[in-house]
Write a protein that holds these residues in place. Structure first.
Motif, PDB file in Angstrom:
ATOM      1  N   GLU A 105     -92.713  -7.848 -21.612  1.00  9.49           N
ATOM      2  CA  GLU A 105     -93.136  -9.168 -22.078  1.00  9.49           C
ATOM      3  C   GLU A 105     -93.416 -10.157 -20.955  1.00  9.49           C
ATOM      4  N   THR A 106     -92.745  -9.989 -19.830  1.00 12.43           N
ATOM      5  CA  THR A 106     -92.968 -10.891 -18.689  1.00 12.43           C
ATOM      6  C   THR A 106     -93.128 -10.078 -17.406  1.00 12.43           C
ATOM      7  N   PRO A 107     -94.112  -9.175 -17.386  1.00  9.96           N
ATOM      8  CA  PRO A 107     -94.286  -8.362 -16.181  1.00  9.96           C
ATOM      9  C   PRO A 107     -94.609  -9.248 -14.985  1.00  9.96           C
ATOM     10  N   GLY A 108     -94.319  -8.759 -13.859  1.00 18.52           N
ATOM     11  CA  GLY A 108     -94.527  -9.510 -12.619  1.00 18.52           C
ATOM     12  C   GLY A 108     -93.455  -9.093 -11.639  1.00 18.52           C
ATOM     13  N   ASP A 109     -92.329  -9.804 -11.667  1.00 20.20           N
ATOM     14  CA  ASP A 109     -91.234  -9.500 -10.748  1.00 20.20           C
ATOM     15  C   ASP A 109     -90.136  -8.650 -11.381  1.00 20.20           C
ATOM     16  N   VAL A 110     -90.223  -8.413 -12.693  1.00 20.75           N
ATOM     17  CA  VAL A 110     -89.192  -7.641 -13.391  1.00 20.75           C
ATOM     18  C   VAL A 110     -89.349  -6.165 -13.032  1.00 20.75           C
ATOM     19  N   LYS A 111     -88.228  -5.518 -12.704  1.00 24.40           N
ATOM     20  CA  LYS A 111     -88.303  -4.104 -12.352  1.00 24.40           C
ATOM     21  C   LYS A 111     -87.121  -3.324 -12.910  1.00 24.40           C
ATOM     22  N   PRO A 112     -87.348  -2.027 -13.181  1.00 17.99           N
ATOM     23  CA  PRO A 112     -86.246  -1.178 -13.627  1.00 17.99           C
ATOM     24  C   PRO A 112     -85.258  -0.971 -12.475  1.00 17.99           C
ATOM     25  N   PRO A 113     -84.024  -0.596 -12.789  1.00 14.81           N
ATOM     26  CA  PRO A 113     -83.083  -0.266 -11.720  1.00 14.81           C
ATOM     27  C   PRO A 113     -83.647   0.839 -10.820  1.00 14.81           C
ATOM     28  N   ASN A 114     -83.643   0.596  -9.520  1.00 10.87           N
ATOM     29  CA  ASN A 114     -84.172   1.516  -8.502  1.00 10.87           C
ATOM     30  C   ASN A 114     -85.671   1.769  -8.636  1.00 10.87           C
ATOM     31  N   GLY A 115     -86.363   0.884  -9.346  1.00 15.51           N
ATOM     32  CA  GLY A 115     -87.803   1.036  -9.530  1.00 15.51           C
ATOM     33  C   GLY A 115     -88.567  -0.095  -8.876  1.00 15.51           C
ATOM     34  N   GLU A 116     -89.808  -0.280  -9.329  1.00 15.81           N
ATOM     35  CA  GLU A 116     -90.622  -1.345  -8.749  1.00 15.81           C
ATOM     36  C   GLU A 116     -91.237  -2.202  -9.849  1.00 15.81           C
ATOM     37  N   SER A 117     -91.549  -3.417  -9.484  1.00 17.74           N
ATOM     38  CA  SER A 117     -92.164  -4.375 -10.394  1.00 17.74           C
ATOM     39  C   SER A 117     -93.685  -4.252 -10.313  1.00 17.74           C
ATOM     40  N   TRP A 118     -94.336  -4.991 -11.213  1.00 15.29           N
ATOM     41  CA  TRP A 118     -95.800  -5.066 -11.202  1.00 15.29           C
ATOM     42  C   TRP A 118     -96.301  -5.610  -9.854  1.00 15.29           C
ATOM     43  N   HIS A 119     -95.621  -6.623  -9.334  1.00 11.30           N
ATOM     44  CA  HIS A 119     -96.027  -7.191  -8.043  1.00 11.30           C
ATOM     45  C   HIS A 119     -95.752  -6.210  -6.898  1.00 11.30           C
ATOM     46  N   ASP A 120     -94.681  -5.422  -7.006  1.00  8.98           N
ATOM     47  CA  ASP A 120     -94.422  -4.379  -6.006  1.00  8.98           C
ATOM     48  C   ASP A 120     -95.559  -3.356  -5.999  1.00  8.98           C
ATOM     49  N   LEU A 121     -96.003  -2.976  -7.197  1.00  6.83           N
ATOM     50  CA  LEU A 121     -97.118  -2.028  -7.306  1.00  6.83           C
ATOM     51  C   LEU A 121     -98.359  -2.574  -6.616  1.00  6.83           C
ATOM     52  N   SER A 122     -98.662  -3.823  -6.871  1.00 10.86           N
ATOM     53  CA  SER A 122     -99.829  -4.451  -6.252  1.00 10.86           C
ATOM     54  C   SER A 122     -99.715  -4.460  -4.730  1.00 10.86           C
ATOM     55  N   ALA A 123     -98.522  -4.754  -4.229  1.00  5.46           N
ATOM     56  CA  ALA A 123     -98.308  -4.789  -2.775  1.00  5.46           C
ATOM     57  C   ALA A 123     -98.468  -3.408  -2.153  1.00  5.46           C
ATOM     58  N   ARG A 124     -98.265  -2.360  -2.932  1.00  2.88           N
ATOM     59  CA  ARG A 124     -98.431  -0.987  -2.439  1.00  2.88           C
ATOM     60  C   ARG A 124     -99.883  -0.513  -2.560  1.00  2.88           C
ATOM     61  N   VAL A 125    -100.519  -0.812  -3.690  1.00  4.54           N
ATOM     62  CA  VAL A 125    -101.852  -0.271  -3.977  1.00  4.54           C
ATOM     63  C   VAL A 125    -102.974  -1.062  -3.296  1.00  4.54           C
ATOM     64  N   SER A 126    -102.918  -2.377  -3.354  1.00  3.27           N
ATOM     65  CA  SER A 126    -104.039  -3.195  -2.865  1.00  3.27           C
ATOM     66  C   SER A 126    -104.396  -2.955  -1.400  1.00  3.27           C
ATOM     67  N   PRO A 127    -103.432  -2.829  -0.480  1.00  2.00           N
ATOM     68  CA  PRO A 127    -103.817  -2.537   0.900  1.00  2.00           C
ATOM     69  C   PRO A 127    -104.549  -1.196   1.049  1.00  2.00           C
ATOM     70  N   LYS A 128    -104.157  -0.202   0.257  1.00  2.35           N
ATOM     71  CA  LYS A 128    -104.850   1.091   0.317  1.00  2.35           C
ATOM     72  C   LYS A 128    -106.285   0.945  -0.180  1.00  2.35           C
ATOM     73  N   VAL A 129    -106.459   0.210  -1.273  1.00  5.00           N
ATOM     74  CA  VAL A 129    -107.807  -0.010  -1.799  1.00  5.00           C
ATOM     75  C   VAL A 129    -108.642  -0.798  -0.793  1.00  5.00           C
ATOM     76  N   ASP A 130    -108.048  -1.806  -0.171  1.00  6.03           N
ATOM     77  CA  ASP A 130    -108.774  -2.575   0.846  1.00  6.03           C
ATOM     78  C   ASP A 130    -109.225  -1.672   1.991  1.00  6.03           C
ATOM     79  N   ALA A 131    -108.380  -0.742   2.405  1.00  9.19           N
ATOM     80  CA  ALA A 131    -108.752   0.197   3.471  1.00  9.19           C
ATOM     81  C   ALA A 131    -109.892   1.111   3.018  1.00  9.19           C
ATOM     82  N   LEU A 132    -109.842   1.557   1.779  1.00 10.02           N
ATOM     83  CA  LEU A 132    -110.919   2.406   1.250  1.00 10.02           C
ATOM     84  C   LEU A 132    -112.242   1.649   1.208  1.00 10.02           C
ATOM     85  N   LEU A 133    -112.182   0.354   0.919  1.00 11.25           N
ATOM     86  CA  LEU A 133    -113.403  -0.451   0.852  1.00 11.25           C
ATOM     87  C   LEU A 133    -114.053  -0.641   2.217  1.00 11.25           C
TER      88      LEU A 133
END
Length: 193
Positions: A105-133
């Motif tokens: 309901e409030t994705p963003g900074d919420v994360k499962p125990p020992n997991g990652e949040s929506w913002h964590d995912l973005s911080a991991r994926v976006s730099p890779k996509v930028d490099a591919l571009l």
């Protein structure tokens, strides 16, 4: 003006009835007619990259004929669901009722125990996509996961996390995003050839 078209492909179905993040489960690629239609729909001279999880690599293998294959990218993995990975959604809701509700309901900074949040995912994926571009490819097929496709769709549309999370992305579907000096623009979303 340089334009790069990103062809986001969600991997083949896994038939899992549970959270499936970094667990390395196989894809069902038995619908060869659907895979052939998808292969024909995608640009024949595009470069092709995938997550390093087998459901993505095997799907990319099925689409790879005649295309330049780039090394698998761990940065393109699905959301890391931490201790929820492998658990049915109802079990997670029972174990962590408030946290699991907040996760959807409030994705963003919420994360499962020992997991990652929506913002964590973005911080991991976006730099890779930028490099591919930065590469010279005008078309790039990226075989990955539900969360990754949605994350970059949000980047292109500017929608909220909540609204983006509600978007449907089917297995073996294509979501197109064009990137140029004028910004990011979406094409078809969740197209199933």
């Amino acid at each position: 003006m340089k334009v790069t078209r990103l062809w986001w492909v969600r991997h083949g179905p896994t038939h899992e009835k549970a959270f499936t993040g970094w667990r390395d489960v196989p894809a069902d690629l038995s619908d060869t007619a659907k895979i052939a239609r998808l292969h024909s729909h995608l640009p024949p001279d595009a470069a092709l990259i995938s997550s390093d999880l087998q459901r993505a690599t095997s799907t990319a293998d099925a689409l790879g004929a005649g295309r330049t294959r780039l090394p698998h990218a761990p940065a393109l993995r699905e959301l890391n669901f931490g201790v929820w990975d492998g658990l049915h959604f109802s079990k997670v809701a029972e174990m962590h009722p408030e946290l699991s509700r907040a996760y959807w309901e409030t994705p963003g900074d919420v994360k499962p125990p020992n997991g990652e949040s929506w913002h964590d995912l973005s911080a991991r994926v976006s730099p890779k996509v930028d490099a591919l571009l930065q590469q010279d490819a005008s078309d790039l097929i990226i075989v990955c996961h539900f969360g990754v496709v949605l994350n970059q769709l949000q980047r292109a549309t500017g929608f909220s996390c909540y609204d983006t999370f509600a978007q449907k992305i089917d297995n073996l579907s294509v979501t197109e995003i064009a990137v140029s000096n004028n910004g990011w623009q979406t094409g078809v979303i969740n197209h199933c050839p």
